[in-house]
Design an enzyme around this catalytic site. Structure first.
Site, PDB file in Angstrom:
ATOM      1  N   GLY A  83     -11.005  -1.577   2.498  1.00  0.00           N
ATOM      2  CA  GLY A  83     -10.126  -1.511   3.665  1.00  0.00           C
ATOM      3  C   GLY A  83     -10.066  -0.115   4.243  1.00  0.00           C
ATOM      4  N   ASP A  84      -8.994   0.186   4.950  1.00  0.00           N
ATOM      5  CA  ASP A  84      -8.904   1.477   5.623  1.00  0.00           C
ATOM      6  C   ASP A  84      -8.420   2.598   4.708  1.00  0.00           C
ATOM      7  OD1 ASP A  84      -6.383   0.143   5.557  1.00  0.00           O
ATOM      8  OD2 ASP A  84      -5.604   1.588   7.010  1.00  0.00           O
ATOM      9  N   ARG A 114     -14.729  -5.866  -0.891  1.00  0.00           N
ATOM     10  CA  ARG A 114     -14.125  -5.511   0.392  1.00  0.00           C
ATOM     11  C   ARG A 114     -13.461  -4.141   0.296  1.00  0.00           C
ATOM     12  NH1 ARG A 114      -8.457  -4.342   1.941  1.00  0.00           N
ATOM     13  NH2 ARG A 114      -8.255  -4.835   4.147  1.00  0.00           N
ATOM     14  N   THR A 132      -0.863   2.040   6.774  1.00  0.00           N
ATOM     15  CA  THR A 132      -0.756   0.810   5.976  1.00  0.00           C
ATOM     16  C   THR A 132      -0.647  -0.374   6.914  1.00  0.00           C
ATOM     17  OG1 THR A 132       0.645  -0.423   4.456  1.00  0.00           O
ATOM     18  CG2 THR A 132       1.748   1.228   5.820  1.00  0.00           C
ATOM     19  N   GLY A 133      -1.328  -1.446   6.581  1.00  0.00           N
ATOM     20  CA  GLY A 133      -1.260  -2.631   7.440  1.00  0.00           C
ATOM     21  C   GLY A 133      -2.558  -3.400   7.410  1.00  0.00           C
ATOM     22  N   THR A 177       0.859  -1.186   0.000  1.00  0.00           N
ATOM     23  CA  THR A 177       0.000   0.000   0.000  1.00  0.00           C
ATOM     24  C   THR A 177       0.892   1.231   0.000  1.00  0.00           C
ATOM     25  OG1 THR A 177      -1.812  -1.068   1.174  1.00  0.00           O
ATOM     26  CG2 THR A 177      -1.619   1.317   1.443  1.00  0.00           C
ATOM     27  N   GLY A 210      -5.868  -3.597   7.339  1.00  0.00           N
ATOM     28  CA  GLY A 210      -6.894  -2.587   7.111  1.00  0.00           C
ATOM     29  C   GLY A 210      -8.086  -2.724   8.022  1.00  0.00           C
TER      30      GLY A 210
END
Lengths: 311, 311
Positions: free
Chosen positions: B209-210, B207, B230-231, B179, B233
């Site tokens: 994510g964050d 889906r 990043t990680g 990301t 999410g």
């Protein structure tokens, strides 16, 4: 000790005459939703079940802008958004752009329980629903005659003004009443929040507002509070409004009431953002604030009488 | 005085041999993206333009999990998410589930500039792109041979394990590197943040994510800081991670470094959430934290030498 609050949106009253009979119907809808959640809390149910039941009742009620009775997007269809969060473990589920699930809040709950993901949108969300055993319904199920009339009036008004598609939503100077939500604290001290909406009347297809966004329209954390918002969704996305209330408690030492009052009456009003929110903290205090002419709302705490208010 | 930081994801290193040549290529990609943003800041450009340029450069680089080179969803297609936020006026634009726009961060910027909405997803977002003059590309443009191989290996692994579709994403015990994001403070003291991603490899279609969620993966406010995460999410959605850093400054009086350290090393680690973030505050301080084995990152401040790090 438990506490439960529900809202049916903050904004200006509908431009159609808001008769006493109509007002009574809204009050009744709010009280029925409150009772649906309260029954569970009375029977030692958890906050998560209570907010899901209360929001599902408001989704089924055609008076409110969620599921059955939702406003129409700019293309004449209904696109639904919902979220639910469990303050116990920060579990969450959210859906956006769903057009064939009778109770989006129940789909959000299923995502919370059964998916490794938090947020599913569009066809992917509906595929999850089917696989989870939800019966899909036709988009027409959500569309009531009142909303069809509102849509046609809005279309006509904008055609006359020669406005661009994006102006459809912007043309509404006040957020429409109708988004629904619930917050609860159960006997065990756990918190939960849920929100469901059809979004903004005349919105651009694909638009996602604050309601299904964890942190913006919906948030719950047992250590602070549970929050459900309603109003100018775009502003509440930018201010991360639901989590902003929790953060005021967590980092600023605010009381719940002070956090809600300052957020609504000072920050949001200064930004020109209109709306409201309901919140409950880990001790069972309830706060409800709005800077619009009205907010449909009802609340109850164990051992106390339920109250319902519009102004 | 200006400050600029970029990231290319936090996580475990790829399971393919991470040779010196490969490492050098990642470093070069990060430095090129940093340079793209820095050129604008050197010429008195604004933070918003700088983060857009830096993220667009990383989107175009096939090494990173954003746009060209993004990971594949469970159905073998690429679904892209991005957001951008201007700390000056809290303006924001975000897109999710976009499969035909070469630079999702530029589409997010256009929404920020030209739409009354903040967040557009799926076909509605792409219709907005077309109307705004973006040339749509085939989904295959995003798919590199490396990502195709990764997808096939993941598929095979899960078929052997007899895993359900949702387990595809969960099977990855570490968030994948890739990301991308950027944060900046410009000469005028304004802040901005941007993030772009292909999400989790093997994710369920639909889906989100964050990364595209304002407050979770991306946030900027001139009064506090700009953040790109990043990680994992799903965890960053639940902790509303980007705004959590801003709230620690706003309400808790934290320094930027203390806010980032405590959020990453204490709260996220205690929750079992893996990832990292980059942040810049209104005074130009830069903080970068992660609890994973590595985070691709680079930064520069006016008058200082640029640095690039992986471990």
């Amino acid at each position: 000790m438990y506490a439960l609050a529900v809202h049916g949106g903050a904004g200006a009253l509908p431009r159609v005459p808001f008769t006493r009979a109509r007002e009574a119907a809204y009050r009744q809808g709010l009280m029925q939703a409150l009772a649906a959640g309260q029954r569970l809390l009375d029977a030692d149910g958890c906050a998560l079940d209570a907010v899901e039941a209360a929001v599902a009742a408001l989704e089924d009620d055609p008076l409110f802008n969620a599921a059955h009775g939702a406003v129409l997007a700019g293309d004449g269809t209904v696109e639904l958004d919902a979220a639910i969060m469990d303050g116990n473990g920060l579990r969450a589920g959210a859906v956006a752009q769903v057009g064939h699930v009778r109770n989006p809040v129940r789909l959000a709950r299923r995502i919370l329980e059964d998916s490794s993901h938090v947020f599913l949108v569009g066809a992917g969300a509906e595929r999850f629903a089917e696989q989870a055993g939800f019966r899909l319904v036709d988009n027409g199920y959500f569309i009531t005659p009142d909303r069809r009339l509102q849509f046609e009036a809005l279309q006509q008004q904008l055609e006359q003004a020669g406005a661009a598609p994006d102006a459809l939503a912007a043309a509404l100077d006040e957020p429409p009443l109708g988004t629904v939500g619930a917050v609860a604290r159960d006997h065990g001290g756990h918190l939960a929040a849920a929100t469901s909406t059809g979004g903004t009347a005349g919105k651009r297809p694909g638009r996602v507002g604050d309601s299904p966004v964890i942190g913006a329209g919906t948030y719950a954390d047992d250590q602070t509070c549970a929050v459900s918002t309603t109003g100018h969704g775009e502003w509440f996305l930018r201010t991360v409004q639901a989590y902003d209330i929790a953060a005021r408690l967590r980092y600023g030492g605010f009381s719940l009431q002070a956090a809600v009052s300052e957020a609504i009456n000072q920050r949001l009003s200064a930004l020109g953002a209109a709306g409201g929110l309901i919140a409950v903290d880990h001790q069972g205090a309830i706060a409800m604030g709005y800077n619009t002419p009205a907010m449909f709302r009802a609340s109850v705490r164990s051992g106390e009488a339920a109250t319902v208010h519009i102004y």
